[in-house]
Write an enzyme that holds these catalytic residues in place. Structure first.
Site, PDB file in Angstrom:
ATOM      1  N   ARG A 251       0.833  -1.210   0.000  1.00 25.16           N
ATOM      2  CA  ARG A 251       0.000   0.000   0.000  1.00 25.16           C
ATOM      3  C   ARG A 251       0.866   1.258   0.000  1.00 25.16           C
ATOM      4  NH1 ARG A 251      -1.460   1.743   4.418  1.00 25.16           N
ATOM      5  NH2 ARG A 251      -2.008  -0.231   5.380  1.00 25.16           N
TER       6      ARG A 251
ATOM      7  N   TYR B 247     -16.834  17.119 -14.983  1.00 27.00           N
ATOM      8  CA  TYR B 247     -17.186  15.765 -14.565  1.00 27.00           C
ATOM      9  C   TYR B 247     -18.020  15.817 -13.284  1.00 27.00           C
ATOM     10  CZ  TYR B 247     -16.813  10.769 -13.908  1.00 27.00           C
ATOM     11  OH  TYR B 247     -17.109   9.439 -13.761  1.00 27.00           O
TER      12      TYR B 247
ATOM     13  N   LYS C 131      -9.259   6.581 -19.417  1.00 27.28           N
ATOM     14  CA  LYS C 131      -9.661   7.019 -20.750  1.00 27.28           C
ATOM     15  C   LYS C 131      -8.489   6.836 -21.729  1.00 27.28           C
ATOM     16  CE  LYS C 131     -13.258   8.042 -18.293  1.00 27.28           C
ATOM     17  NZ  LYS C 131     -13.445   9.321 -17.619  1.00 27.28           N
TER      18      LYS C 131
HETATM   19  C1  LIG Z   1     -13.875   9.647 -16.236  1.00 29.04           C
HETATM   20  C2  LIG Z   1     -13.493  10.972 -15.711  1.00 29.04           C
HETATM   21  C3  LIG Z   1     -13.179  11.137 -14.360  1.00 29.04           C
HETATM   22  C4  LIG Z   1     -13.261  10.008 -13.368  1.00 29.04           C
HETATM   23  O1  LIG Z   1     -12.339   9.000 -13.648  1.00 29.04           O
HETATM   24  P1  LIG Z   1     -12.509   7.464 -13.192  1.00 29.04           P
HETATM   25  O2  LIG Z   1     -11.251   6.831 -13.660  1.00 29.04           O
HETATM   26  O3  LIG Z   1     -13.748   6.952 -13.853  1.00 29.04           O
HETATM   27  O4  LIG Z   1     -12.649   7.481 -11.705  1.00 29.04           O
HETATM   28  C5  LIG Z   1     -12.781  12.394 -13.941  1.00 29.04           C
HETATM   29  N1  LIG Z   1     -12.723  13.447 -14.781  1.00 29.04           N
HETATM   30  C6  LIG Z   1     -13.047  13.319 -16.087  1.00 29.04           C
HETATM   31  C7  LIG Z   1     -12.971  14.514 -16.978  1.00 29.04           C
HETATM   32  C8  LIG Z   1     -13.442  12.086 -16.581  1.00 29.04           C
HETATM   33  O5  LIG Z   1     -13.780  11.972 -17.864  1.00 29.04           O
END
Ligand SMILES: *Cc1c(COP(=O)(O)O)cnc(C)c1O
Length: 367
Positions: A50, A102, A197
């Protein structure tokens, strides 16, 4: 004029790589460990999974070199954002959040940090911005291009105003990616991102990171991560690092596809509200062209209503109906179904790495 993307391929392939040693693999390897063998006396080596892990360090070194600071990896984008908020904000502080960014960043502050009695100021990404909006703030979180509306704001200008107020600035760089925009070079204190992403890019990993311009902040964030336990799995960190190697290639194809789809949608009678910051006609383009190095594959447009979107998606054979973006596969998400304050027919389309001719033909047929 020199190509601003030059060198991106080399930087992606070699980011975070170790010196060449005979008999050792070319790329980093996942180190799957909970406890490690201990030295008799603490010597700074890894001791528990961790607190530290070599696979994280390789990924962090890669992301830090692209973002221009010191990176800390997290189990998700939201783990990164929430860790930043918990680490920076104290009782009664003022925080500026994007009203159109977001949605979970806003709801985390409102629902899970309410005991701090924060003054929460929501500002649309497109502004109009002025020094008044950051007055007295402790933290200004920007998201540019914003998700899902793809508006942009001027990072350098807002950062100048925020710093004059003693505020810290963090930029959610998920949509832009570290190749599309380097917020720390524009003056920001932190870059935060969901690497779920485009960075990991293959729709098989949930991961996030923060890059801090200042090493002391990186150390504080790392300590918070160890205490809160929002740590990435080594295997996920390794997959993201593996994906990062092709980010330049993937983004190039995705942007080529976005440009082709934009041209096809521009004249279509069923389409309104078409947005892509890479297009010269887009209202976000002047600022985007100034502060971004390149544009990605995410575009937004609106069809008549929710059933029109459902019909479009069911006629398409290449577009997956899915709620993420930046991956190899073209996907689309009707954001109103998740409660975003947008029109019921608004669709965020994430162009993947298919051939532009195939994608445009599929979209024409589906419309
Ligand atoms: C998807 C996303 C998040 C959150 O990310 P996760 O990996 O799903 O927790 C935060 N900000 C933006 C702009 C996103 O597209």
């Amino acid at each position: 004029m020199s190509n601003p993307q030059r060198g991106d391929g080399t930087r992606c392939v070699h980011a975070g790589s170790a010196p060449a040693v005979p008999g050792v693999p070319l790329g980093p390897q996942p180190v799957l460990a909970a406890p490690y063998h201990l030295a008799h006396y603490a010597d700074g080596s890894d001791f528990y999974g961790r607190a530290s892990n070599p696979t994280w360090r390789a990924l962090e070194s890669a992301l830090g070199s692209l973002d221009g600071g010191e990176s800390v990896a997290y189990s998700s984008g939201m783990a990164a954002i929430s860790s930043l908020l918990r680490t920076v904000l104290g009782a009664g502080d003022t925080v500026v959040l994007p009203s159109d960014g977001y949605y979970l960043a806003r709801s985390y502050v409102r629902e899970h940090m309410s005991a701090l009695g924060l003054d929460v100021r929501e500002v649309p990404t497109a502004g109009p911005w002025s020094p008044d909006l950051v007055r007295g703030a402790r933290l200004v979180l920007l998201e540019t291009p914003s998700n899902p509306g793809l508006d942009v704001c001027d990072i350098a200008e807002i950062t100048e105003w925020a710093h004059a107020e003693g505020a810290l600035v963090a930029v959610d760089n998920t949509t832009a990616t570290p190749l599309g925009q380097v917020p720390i070079e524009l003056g920001a204190d932190f870059t935060v991102a969901s690497d779920t992403k485009a960075v990991a890019g293959h729709s098989d990993v949930v991961l996030g990171h923060i890059t801090a311009a200042d090493a002391d902040w990186a150390a504080r964030l790392r300590a918070e991560r160890t205490a809160s336990g929002a740590v990435p799995g080594p295997f996920e960190a390794w997959l993201a690092h593996r994906g990062l190697g092709t980010l330049d290639l993937r983004l190039s194809r995705q942007a080529e596809n976005a440009a082709a789809v934009y041209r096809a949608l521009r004249e279509h009678p069923a389409v309104t509200g078409l947005r892509w910051p890479g297009a010269a006609a887009d209202p976000a383009h002047p600022i985007a062209a100034r502060q971004m190095r390149r544009f990605g594959g995410v575009i937004t447009f609106t069809l008549h209503n929710a059933p029109a979107v459902e019909a479009f998606l069911s006629r398409s054979t290449l577009i997956a109906s899915a709620t993420s973006f930046g991956g190899l596969h073209t996907s689309a998400d009707r954001r109103a179904r998740w409660g975003d304050a947008v029109s019921p027919g608004l669709l965020r389309l994430s162009c993947g790495c298919e051939d532009p001719e195939d994608l445009v033909a599929d979209i024409r047929k589906a419309l």
